[in-house]
Design a protein around this motif. Structure first.
Motif, short mmCIF file in Angstrom:
data_model
loop_
_atom_site.label_atom_id
_atom_site.label_comp_id
_atom_site.label_asym_id
_atom_site.label_seq_id
_atom_site.Cartn_x
_atom_site.Cartn_y
_atom_site.Cartn_z
N UNK A 105 -30.30 -31.96 -18.21
CA UNK A 105 -30.32 -33.23 -18.62
C UNK A 105 -29.83 -33.52 -19.99
N UNK A 106 -29.98 -32.48 -20.82
CA UNK A 106 -29.08 -32.71 -22.11
C UNK A 106 -27.68 -32.43 -22.12
N UNK A 107 -27.20 -31.62 -21.27
CA UNK A 107 -25.80 -31.37 -21.11
C UNK A 107 -25.24 -32.55 -20.50
N UNK A 108 -26.01 -33.05 -19.40
CA UNK A 108 -25.46 -34.30 -18.79
C UNK A 108 -25.28 -35.43 -19.79
N UNK A 109 -26.26 -35.68 -20.66
CA UNK A 109 -26.05 -36.84 -21.87
C UNK A 109 -24.94 -36.45 -22.68
N UNK A 110 -24.78 -35.24 -23.13
CA UNK A 110 -23.80 -35.08 -23.73
C UNK A 110 -22.19 -35.17 -23.25
N UNK A 111 -22.27 -34.89 -22.01
CA UNK A 111 -20.97 -34.98 -21.13
C UNK A 111 -20.64 -36.53 -20.83
N UNK A 112 -21.74 -37.19 -20.60
CA UNK A 112 -21.53 -38.61 -20.64
C UNK A 112 -21.13 -39.36 -22.00
N UNK A 113 -21.49 -38.67 -23.03
CA UNK A 113 -21.22 -39.31 -24.17
C UNK A 113 -19.69 -38.87 -24.58
N UNK A 114 -19.47 -37.81 -24.30
CA UNK A 114 -17.96 -37.54 -24.51
C UNK A 114 -16.92 -38.31 -23.63
N UNK A 115 -17.37 -38.48 -22.26
CA UNK A 115 -16.70 -39.44 -21.27
C UNK A 115 -16.59 -40.75 -21.88
N UNK A 116 -17.27 -41.28 -22.59
CA UNK A 116 -17.52 -42.54 -23.05
C UNK A 116 -16.47 -42.73 -24.28
N UNK A 117 -16.46 -41.69 -25.09
CA UNK A 117 -15.40 -41.66 -25.92
C UNK A 117 -13.91 -41.40 -25.74
N UNK A 118 -13.79 -40.73 -24.17
CA UNK A 118 -12.78 -40.54 -23.83
C UNK A 118 -12.06 -41.81 -23.31
N UNK A 119 -12.82 -42.71 -22.67
CA UNK A 119 -12.46 -43.69 -22.03
C UNK A 119 -12.26 -44.72 -23.17
N UNK A 120 -12.92 -44.91 -24.17
CA UNK A 120 -12.55 -45.66 -25.43
C UNK A 120 -11.12 -45.32 -25.82
N UNK A 121 -10.89 -43.98 -26.15
CA UNK A 121 -9.57 -43.66 -26.60
C UNK A 121 -8.48 -43.98 -25.47
N UNK A 122 -8.57 -43.84 -24.34
CA UNK A 122 -7.79 -44.19 -23.03
C UNK A 122 -7.51 -45.58 -23.18
N UNK A 123 -8.34 -46.47 -23.33
CA UNK A 123 -8.29 -47.86 -23.55
C UNK A 123 -7.67 -48.34 -24.60
N UNK A 124 -7.93 -47.78 -25.85
CA UNK A 124 -7.06 -47.86 -26.99
C UNK A 124 -5.41 -47.45 -26.50
N UNK A 125 -5.21 -46.48 -26.29
CA UNK A 125 -3.98 -46.10 -25.91
C UNK A 125 -3.05 -47.03 -24.98
N UNK A 126 -3.71 -47.40 -23.92
CA UNK A 126 -3.00 -48.43 -23.20
C UNK A 126 -2.72 -49.79 -23.83
N UNK A 127 -3.85 -50.23 -24.65
CA UNK A 127 -3.95 -51.59 -25.27
C UNK A 127 -2.76 -51.36 -26.29
N UNK A 128 -2.47 -50.34 -27.08
CA UNK A 128 -1.74 -50.42 -27.86
C UNK A 128 -0.31 -49.53 -27.77
N UNK A 129 -0.55 -48.25 -27.67
CA UNK A 129 0.75 -47.41 -27.36
C UNK A 129 1.62 -48.01 -26.11
#
Length: 99
Positions: free
Chosen positions: A45-69
């Motif tokens: 359960x904790x591994x799943x939560x950590x994975x979801x948190x990392x995915x959220x960071x990844x999505x945020x970075x990807x959105x910023x890459x698309x919106x800016x770069x």
């Protein structure tokens, strides 16, 4: 990139760093759970939560890459640079889908 250029995520850098510190704490907690011989489902359960948190960071970075770069490259009129940025975004999306 020159010293005055910034990445798309730069305005959110502090918030992203805080999120990563929380994730780091989660991962350390998982290690502690294993050391303490905790129930496997609780660890998963904790591994799943950590994975979801990392995915959220990844999505945020990807959105910023698309919106800016990607948008900046497309706006510059440099078709080769725009193509390169789109390819980078596509490769990142592919990696995220596989993870």
């Amino acid at each position: 990139m020159t010293m005055t250029e910034h990445h798309g995520y730069t305005p959110q850098k502090d918030a992203l760093a805080r999120r990563m510190k929380r994730i780091e704490g989660q991962v350390r907690g998982i290690g502690k759970m294993i050391d303490e011989d905790k129930y496997c489902i609780d660890i998963l359960t904790q591994v799943s939560a950590a994975t979801a948190a990392l995915h959220a960071v990844s999505i945020n970075l990807l959105e910023e890459h698309i919106a800016h770069c990607v948008v900046d490259a497309a706006s510059s009129g440099d078709d080769e640079e725009a193509r390169k940025k789109v390819e980078e975004a596509s490769a990142a999306i592919s990696r995220l889908i596989k993870s």
